[in-house]
Design an enzyme around this catalytic site. Sequence first.
Site, PDB file in Angstrom:
ATOM      1  N   PRO A 179       0.836  -1.203   0.000  1.00 59.66           N
ATOM      2  CA  PRO A 179       0.000   0.000   0.000  1.00 59.66           C
ATOM      3  C   PRO A 179       0.868   1.249   0.000  1.00 59.66           C
ATOM      4  CG  PRO A 179      -0.728  -1.565   1.663  1.00 59.66           C
ATOM      5  CD  PRO A 179       0.595  -2.055   1.163  1.00 59.66           C
ATOM      6  N   CYS A 180       0.562   2.154  -0.892  1.00 58.35           N
ATOM      7  CA  CYS A 180       1.350   3.385  -0.992  1.00 58.35           C
ATOM      8  C   CYS A 180       0.427   4.571  -1.212  1.00 58.35           C
ATOM      9  CB  CYS A 180       2.376   3.281  -2.121  1.00 58.35           C
ATOM     10  SG  CYS A 180       3.799   2.271  -1.678  1.00 58.35           S
ATOM     11  N   THR A 181      -0.452   4.818  -0.271  1.00 59.99           N
ATOM     12  CA  THR A 181      -1.392   5.929  -0.381  1.00 59.99           C
ATOM     13  C   THR A 181      -0.720   7.289  -0.517  1.00 59.99           C
ATOM     14  OG1 THR A 181      -1.584   5.865   2.041  1.00 59.99           O
ATOM     15  CG2 THR A 181      -3.292   4.759   0.785  1.00 59.99           C
ATOM     16  N   PRO A 182       0.492   7.519   0.009  1.00 66.25           N
ATOM     17  CA  PRO A 182       1.098   8.827  -0.185  1.00 66.25           C
ATOM     18  C   PRO A 182       1.323   9.182  -1.642  1.00 66.25           C
ATOM     19  CG  PRO A 182       2.226   7.655   1.562  1.00 66.25           C
ATOM     20  CD  PRO A 182       1.304   6.680   0.905  1.00 66.25           C
ATOM     21  N   PHE A 183       1.367   8.178  -2.517  1.00 67.36           N
ATOM     22  CA  PHE A 183       1.671   8.445  -3.917  1.00 67.36           C
ATOM     23  C   PHE A 183       0.435   8.388  -4.808  1.00 67.36           C
ATOM     24  CE2 PHE A 183       5.139   5.791  -2.028  1.00 67.36           C
ATOM     25  CZ  PHE A 183       5.903   6.868  -1.630  1.00 67.36           C
TER      26      PHE A 183
END
Length: 353
Positions: free
Chosen positions: A87-91
Site C-alpha cells: 500500500p502506498c497511499t502517499p503516492f
Amino acid sequence: MVSTKGVAISLFSGAGGLDLGAENAGFQVRAAVERDRDAAITMEKNFDTLASPVIQQDILETSTSEIIKAAGLRKGQRPDLLLGGPPCTPFSKSGFWLEWKRKGLDPDASLLQAYTRVLREAQPRAFVLENVYALTYDNKASRPALNRLLREIDEAGYDKTMKVLNAADYGVPQARPRLFIIGVPKGKRMPVHPEPTHGGRWERRQTGNAGRPHITAGDALSDLVTDPEREERVGGQYGHLLPGIPPGENYLHYTEERGHPDPQFKWRSRYWSFLLKLDPAKPSPTIQAQPGPNVGPFHWDNRRLRVVEIKRLFTFPDEFELVGTRASVQAQLGNSVPPLLAEKVLEEVKKVL
C-alpha cells in the site's frame, strides 16, 4: 521433500487479485501475508493451494523465515515467485491536494522496504511488485521513494524492468493504470511486460492495441442477472442529481459551462469521479476502494454497483467469495489488481522460469 516448482509467496495479499492471476498463469500461491482479517479470510476461502493459513499480522512484524515456513519450504529452499503490492497511499494520484503529500512525507515507505527485505532474504527466482502509477511521478513524494526502491532491488541482486499498464488494454473492462516492476536475479533472462491485447481512448489519447477495441462495461455486465442490494441507493446531499446526468458524465453536467439552466457546481470544483456514471459503451473508470457517498462510478441505472458487477469489472470470477461488510468488500475489490491483468504479466514471467 517439498517441491518448489511454481511456488509463490504473497505479501500484502488483499483479496488476492494478483495471486489469482498468478495461479491462472500456472503458479501455486503457497503462503500469504495480509493483516486485514476480512481479506485474509477471503484468501483462505478462495485459494486451496495455501500450505498454511494466511499470516494475519503486520509485515513489519513478520520474518522472512516465518513466510518461507508457512509456504511449506525448508530452510534454504527458494520460492519461484515473490508477489506483492505494498500500500502506498502517499503516492496516489487523488491525494496530492494534501499538504503532507506535497511535502513528500511518506508514512507508508517502510512497506516498500518490507517488500525488498523479503526479496533480499528469500531470493525468489522472480518477483512482481505492483503499485500505483503515481509512484513514477517526478515530485518530492514519489521520486525519492521510487529511486530508493529501485536501488534496494538492485542491492538484493536483481535486474528489473518497470512499466505502467492500463488494465483496459489487456481485456479488463476497467481503465485502471498500475505500475508493474518485474525482475529476476542478475544475469538471468529477463521477462518482458505483456503486449496489449486491446486498445481505445483513455484520458484523451489512444492506448493499447488499436486492432481490438476495449471491453466495455456494457459487454461485461450484459448477461449478468443480479438481485438488488440494500446499499445500492445513492443518498447524500447530491444523490438526487444522479438521474439527470447522462451515462459517462459527472457533476460537470450541472455547471454553467455545460449550459445547465440551474447550475449546482462551479467548474472543476470537485473530483472527476464525483457523481460519475458508467457509460455502457466504454470500460469502467477506475473503481475506488473507499468512495465517498457521491463518488462513482455509478451504474447507468442511477444506483450503486452491486458486488457481482464490481467483480465482473475487475475480472474476478462470479463464484469468487468475498468476506465482510459491504464497505469491506468494496475496499477489498477496490484495492485489487484485476486478475486478468495479473495473469498476462505472470504469463510473461513464467516464460523465463
